[in-house]
Design a protein around this motif. Sequence first.
Motif, PDB file in Angstrom:
ATOM      1  N   HIS A 469     -15.018  20.442 -27.261  1.00  0.00           N
ATOM      2  CA  HIS A 469     -14.416  19.528 -26.285  1.00  0.00           C
ATOM      3  C   HIS A 469     -15.466  18.655 -25.611  1.00  0.00           C
ATOM      4  N   GLN A 470     -16.737  19.114 -25.615  1.00  0.00           N
ATOM      5  CA  GLN A 470     -17.806  18.291 -25.041  1.00  0.00           C
ATOM      6  C   GLN A 470     -18.063  17.036 -25.873  1.00  0.00           C
ATOM      7  N   ASP A 471     -17.673  17.098 -27.130  1.00  0.00           N
ATOM      8  CA  ASP A 471     -17.882  15.970 -28.041  1.00  0.00           C
ATOM      9  C   ASP A 471     -16.577  15.210 -28.260  1.00  0.00           C
ATOM     10  N   TRP A 472     -15.788  15.076 -27.204  1.00  0.00           N
ATOM     11  CA  TRP A 472     -14.435  14.555 -27.356  1.00  0.00           C
ATOM     12  C   TRP A 472     -14.394  13.163 -27.977  1.00  0.00           C
ATOM     13  N   VAL A 475     -14.692  13.506 -31.636  1.00  0.00           N
ATOM     14  CA  VAL A 475     -13.421  14.046 -32.153  1.00  0.00           C
ATOM     15  C   VAL A 475     -12.396  12.927 -32.272  1.00  0.00           C
ATOM     16  N   LEU A 476     -12.274  12.134 -31.228  1.00  0.00           N
ATOM     17  CA  LEU A 476     -11.306  11.043 -31.235  1.00  0.00           C
ATOM     18  C   LEU A 476     -11.624  10.036 -32.336  1.00  0.00           C
ATOM     19  N   SER A 502      -5.068  12.151 -30.883  1.00  0.00           N
ATOM     20  CA  SER A 502      -6.086  11.283 -30.281  1.00  0.00           C
ATOM     21  C   SER A 502      -5.621  10.735 -28.945  1.00  0.00           C
ATOM     22  N   LEU A 505      -5.895  13.334 -26.276  1.00  0.00           N
ATOM     23  CA  LEU A 505      -7.297  13.555 -25.930  1.00  0.00           C
ATOM     24  C   LEU A 505      -7.822  12.448 -25.022  1.00  0.00           C
ATOM     25  N   ARG A 508      -6.332  12.893 -21.518  1.00  0.00           N
ATOM     26  CA  ARG A 508      -6.902  14.036 -20.780  1.00  0.00           C
ATOM     27  C   ARG A 508      -8.309  13.733 -20.273  1.00  0.00           C
ATOM     28  N   GLN A 509      -9.016  12.846 -20.971  1.00  0.00           N
ATOM     29  CA  GLN A 509     -10.356  12.463 -20.533  1.00  0.00           C
ATOM     30  C   GLN A 509     -10.333  11.304 -19.538  1.00  0.00           C
TER      31      GLN A 509
END
Length: 730
Positions: A469-472, A475-476, A502, A505, A508-509
């Motif tokens: 999750h730190q590398d969101w 990931v996206l 996506s 994500l 949420r960020q």
Amino acid sequence: MLVPRPHLSNLLKREQHRLQLLSAPAGYGKTALVHEYLQGLEQPGQVVWLRLGGRAQTLESLNSALASAFGVAADAVLALLGSGKVGTEPPLSRAGSLLHGSTVNCRSTLACEEAIASHEDSKIRLVFDDLPAELPTDLNHWFDQLLSLHNPHLQILVTCRQRPDWNLPRLMLDGQLLDLQARHLALRPDEFEALINAMAPDTDTASRERLWHQTGGWCAGVRLLLPLALGDAGSSLLGQYLDRELLSRLSEDQLEVLCGLAHLSKASAELCEQLWEGQQAGRVFNSLLQCQAFLVPVDHQPGWFRLLPLVAQPLQGQLSPGPLNRLRLRACQLLSVLGHVDDAVEQALCADQPEVAANYMERLWLSWILGERHLNTLMDWRERIEPQLLQSSPRLIYLCAKALLFSGRLDEAQECLLRLGRFVPLPDPQRNRRLLANWQGLFGTLHALRGNTEQASLHCRAALAVLTHQDWLSVLLCHCILARIAMQTGDLTEAQALLQSSLELARRQGSHESEVLVNTDRVRLMMLQGELSQAQALLRTELKRMTGNRTQPCSLLGRLMFLHGELLLQLGHTDEAGQVVRAGLVAVRDCCAPFVLNGYLLLSELASRNQEREKAHLMLYEAERRMHWGKIDSACYEGPITAQKARIAQREQTAPTRLSVVPDYQDDLTPRELSVLKLLAEGMSVREVGSHLFISQNTVKTHAKNINVKLGACRRTQAINSAKAMGILA
């Protein structure tokens, strides 16, 4: 030179409040806008226009002028306006004079004697044009009384350079105030282009970009600076204009702070208070705001303002190098503490401290690059910072590699990514795996941009197996790349699942920029699924959010506008599509990202459909020029441009004589027709296509017939060949 501003004049017509206040520095077109508004009214009613010229006024002089205009005693003006009963004689014949030679002009340019004489409308409109900055207490009290009168037919219009000291909060709470300030009155990009085209239509793109950046939509600034941009230095009156309209009105403390602000990208009262300790600089800063010293708000950053570059330039020579460097370094520290790291980087570079700048760059959020014009900013920093500094940490390499990928500079991005090998392996095994996974995510993006979908998919899926999750953001990015590949291969269900993940994500960020990028892919998916109304609704929502409180154009807005133009074209709204795309190109005039290509491709397609062959090819030539100028890799643009050229050529080959019927190219293939065409091109029979798509054979035949008509073909094989020539089929 008058540029019509219907969006503002219509706003004045629509918002019929007691007070319509236009407060901005000189040269923002306040008076011209009031003229345009009143001229556009079918029944302006009785109009009294007081030209005050910014000169000092007294209660007696103003009251006397109004009394003369209405033909009543001075002490009866408020009672008269409160009742709404005015005399039948046109007030122009009784126009008196104000202090210092100002005159009451009830005609302005409205030819309003007829409207007043007919009295078909009982509306009374008082225009106080160029109200002075300082008003005596009794006159301010008189205006408060005037604004509190219970006459629904009375409207007050005020233009001024400094907001008056009236009970404006009460008017706002009562819904009786329309407050237009410099950010509302600044020229929009399309209005800016219209003004340039009217004054100097041959002005090149680079000069237009400089003018826009320096003036920020300040109309008078454009007119004063344009001769300089064209090389006519002798006709510039900019320095005299600023001296007369701004600098001569400021105190020594205000001038000192303003000269410092000329070197900062933005400022706030809190920042000024700490930069000039012990000088009450926060109060001075607020006074500069109050007197409209060309400080414009920074988008989406309440309390922060920037000095208009055109005003800042003449002031930048006032500080000697020593004090200036101390100011920059102090500002650099304070800005970083206040969370404005990008501005801290810029101040460090201006102070000739690249090591400090590189250190601050490491603190930037990796999603920062997606917003505003930050991509251009980072690419500019790369030119000003030594390469060894930018290669000093994995984070800086990752940030630069991502910027290069988004800019379409693929070879440079690959070289940058390979430098991460110097930091592998890291002592911590978990951090080492994450570093490699982030590397794979970017490498997957690189392969996707080069068209290597298989390698792109392998890298992205391998990265997703490790990323946390730190590398969101990685990931996206991987999800979006895989979704685009799924759309290319027709796996729309997989694409929808990836994009939905996506979207969640990004939300949420709290990254609106990431959400916009995901939604552009979602719109494309909806278009493929034939859900055009849903696609249009989503686009309108995003466009509304992006344009809500924005004063400066940005690349994300341009990307949305191009997509909107593409959708409008698919819906057959060609005129509207052209307008949207041209506005989008204005919004991204100095952007060097590959997506700018889409705007020129759309304009080329529109010209081709209108049988404007030369214009269609000219747009492609301009597209190539922009790609070369941005140093964008040919893999990002050669394919689409070649396909568009083939599409134009196909139209030329099938062009009708004077005698035959013109083929209908006004509608693109629908997603369903495209699916049918692809299966037919694979050699499937009508029955097999129907079975594969769960539709009847008759429906397949109907689609095939429509395909032939749209592609100007008589047979299936001819339609398939035409589609390949146009780039519709690979």
